[in-house]
Write a protein that holds these residues in place. Structure first.
Motif: not given
Length: 218
Positions: A108-109, A115-116, A173-176, A183-187
């Motif tokens: 995603l980045g 991007d919509a 929360t937010d899109t980031a 992506g599994g970078e954060l629980t």
């Protein structure tokens, strides 16, 4: 040279090929994504599928009806409209979309200028994180809008666009952060503990404290 007709089948005796015969065309799985959130009018589908032409959308819906993935029904009076909804076979595509979302999340980045963005597009990527909250209804609020996820005691999940009057848990929360969760970078526990997500429960604070306690110390 006359234009060749669009190929309708791979003509291969293969389960994957048969599946792609039905859902491999451009836009088909994204139409499924929209209808997994519930029945939709044609105009609503077109609004939430930016980039699809009216002819293309009508053609795909016709193909999906023929493949028994989608059915159309007339709403009772006083509403003068028809809606499209998934058949049982169409709803069986949820695990397919979950797998695609998990595979695509790391790519995603940051959103591109073209991007919509729709809030409910994050529902499928977040299902795994939200299932950790247990059975019930979770309402998720982003700057772009709201959606909700229902998890049953049998492990079945479904999602819908917009708020839920019977939400037991409300997550903001937010899109980031959604991207990091998907992506599994954060629980979810880490997101709450770090302040990147706010979790409010209608039935008390016990579960929120459990989430905070389970987050690793920074």
């Amino acid at each position: 040279m006359p234009r060749q007709p669009r190929r309708r089948s791979y003509d291969q005796y293969c389960a994957a090929a048969r599946a792609l015969d039905a859902v491999g065309d451009r836009w088909t799985l994204l139409i499924v994504r929209e209808l997994l959130a519930g029945p939709r009018r044609y105009t609503d589908l077109h609004a939430d599928l930016p980039g699809v032409s009216t002819d293309m959308l009508a053609g795909r819906l016709k193909d999906m009806e023929a493949a028994e993935l989608v059915t159309r029904r007339r709403l009772p009076p006083p509403v003068a409209a028809s809606v499209y909804e998934l058949t049982d076979r169409g709803r069986e595509l949820l695990p397919v979309l979950r797998a695609l979302a998990a595979w695509g999340a790391p790519a995603l980045g940051e959103p591109r200028p073209t991007d919509a963005v729709r809030a409910h597009w994050f529902a499928i990527p977040l299902l795994t994180a939200l299932e950790g909250l247990g059975a019930g209804v979770v309402q998720v609020t982003l700057d772009e809008g709201e959606f909700h996820v229902r998890t049953g005691g049998d492990g079945q999940v479904e999602y819908g666009e917009g708020p839920a009057a019977d939400a037991q848990v409300r997550l903001r929360t937010d899109t980031a952060t959604c991207r990091a969760l998907a992506g599994g970078e954060l629980t979810l526990a880490e997101a709450v503990a770090s302040g990147r997500a706010e979790l409010h429960e209608e039935l008390g604070e016990e579960r929120r404290e459990e989430l905070r306690a389970s987050a690793p110390l920074s």
